[in-house]
Design a protein around this motif. Structure first.
Motif, PDB file in Angstrom:
ATOM      1  N   ASN A  47      41.540  28.167  15.791  1.00  0.00           N
ATOM      2  CA  ASN A  47      40.668  28.744  15.271  1.00  0.00           C
ATOM      3  C   ASN A  47      39.624  27.918  14.943  1.00  0.00           C
ATOM      4  O   ASN A  47      38.611  28.705  15.378  1.00  0.00           O
ATOM      5  N   THR A  48      40.322  27.351  14.324  1.00  0.00           N
ATOM      6  CA  THR A  48      38.633  26.282  13.272  1.00  0.00           C
ATOM      7  C   THR A  48      37.957  25.675  15.164  1.00  0.00           C
ATOM      8  O   THR A  48      36.875  25.626  14.725  1.00  0.00           O
ATOM      9  N   LEU A  49      38.603  24.708  15.843  1.00  0.00           N
ATOM     10  CA  LEU A  49      38.129  24.738  16.768  1.00  0.00           C
ATOM     11  C   LEU A  49      37.294  25.382  17.809  1.00  0.00           C
ATOM     12  O   LEU A  49      35.626  24.883  18.250  1.00  0.00           O
ATOM     13  N   GLY A  75      40.045  25.495   4.668  1.00  0.00           N
ATOM     14  CA  GLY A  75      40.896  25.888   4.751  1.00  0.00           C
ATOM     15  C   GLY A  75      42.650  25.848   5.749  1.00  0.00           C
ATOM     16  O   GLY A  75      43.409  25.382   5.347  1.00  0.00           O
ATOM     17  N   LEU A  76      42.447  24.845   6.748  1.00  0.00           N
ATOM     18  CA  LEU A  76      42.656  24.751   7.161  1.00  0.00           C
ATOM     19  C   LEU A  76      43.420  23.197   6.578  1.00  0.00           C
ATOM     20  O   LEU A  76      44.549  22.488   6.795  1.00  0.00           O
ATOM     21  N   LEU A  77      42.093  22.359   5.810  1.00  0.00           N
ATOM     22  CA  LEU A  77      42.697  21.289   5.126  1.00  0.00           C
ATOM     23  C   LEU A  77      44.129  21.256   4.018  1.00  0.00           C
ATOM     24  O   LEU A  77      44.851  20.716   3.740  1.00  0.00           O
ATOM     25  N   SER A  78      43.542  22.821   3.801  1.00  0.00           N
ATOM     26  CA  SER A  78      44.916  22.792   1.908  1.00  0.00           C
ATOM     27  C   SER A  78      46.059  23.597   3.004  1.00  0.00           C
ATOM     28  O   SER A  78      46.626  22.945   2.294  1.00  0.00           O
ATOM     29  N   VAL A  79      45.815  24.330   4.395  1.00  0.00           N
ATOM     30  CA  VAL A  79      47.043  24.487   4.734  1.00  0.00           C
ATOM     31  C   VAL A  79      48.150  23.150   4.744  1.00  0.00           C
ATOM     32  O   VAL A  79      49.694  23.433   5.198  1.00  0.00           O
ATOM     33  N   ALA A  80      47.638  22.076   5.635  1.00  0.00           N
ATOM     34  CA  ALA A  80      48.287  21.252   5.878  1.00  0.00           C
ATOM     35  C   ALA A  80      48.645  20.131   5.191  1.00  0.00           C
ATOM     36  O   ALA A  80      49.543  19.730   4.955  1.00  0.00           O
ATOM     37  N   ARG A  81      47.640  20.088   3.807  1.00  0.00           N
ATOM     38  CA  ARG A  81      47.780  19.928   3.129  1.00  0.00           C
ATOM     39  C   ARG A  81      49.089  20.342   1.737  1.00  0.00           C
ATOM     40  O   ARG A  81      50.033  19.607   1.480  1.00  0.00           O
ATOM     41  N   SER A  82      49.393  21.446   2.272  1.00  0.00           N
ATOM     42  CA  SER A  82      50.716  22.409   1.392  1.00  0.00           C
ATOM     43  C   SER A  82      51.687  22.034   2.200  1.00  0.00           C
ATOM     44  O   SER A  82      52.074  20.894   2.522  1.00  0.00           O
TER      45      SER A  82
END
Length: 82
Positions: A47-49, A75-82
Motif C-alpha cells: 500500500n505504501t509503495l 505507519g509502516l515503520l511503526s508496525v515494523a518496529r512493534s
C-alpha cells in the motif's frame, strides 16, 4: 496474492495460527482450495509503495500528497518496529 481481508470477503477461512505465511482455505475436504495470503506487514508495504509510485508518477506533489506519503511510511515503520 490476496490480503487477509480480501480473502475473507471472497469466502475464504483464514488461518493465522501456524508459523510462517498465513493461509486461506475455501470449500470442504477433499474439494477445497488453499491459497497463501499476504501478511499484514506485506500488505501495508505494498500500500505504501503504491502511494509513493502514484506520488512520483503525478509529477510535482502537493504538500498534502507529501504529508500523506510521509504518514503512510511512518505507519509502516511503526508496525515494523512493534
Amino acid at each position: 496474492m490476496k490480503t487477509q481481508i480480501e480473502a475473507i470477503n471472497e469466502g475464504y477461512d483464514v488461518d493465522l495460527s501456524g508459523p510462517g505465511r498465513p493461509m486461506g482455505a475455501r470449500g470442504k475436504y477433499p474439494e477445497f482450495e488453499v491459497i497463501p495470503l499476504l501478511t499484514d506487514m506485506e500488505a501495508e508495504l505494498l500500500n505504501t509503495l503504491s502511494l509513493i509510485r502514484k506520488l512520483l508518477a503525478e509529477g510535482t506533489p502537493t504538500k498534502d500528497a507529501q504529508d500523506g506519503v510521509v504518514l503512510a511510511i511512518d505507519g509502516l515503520l511503526s508496525v515494523a518496529r512493534s
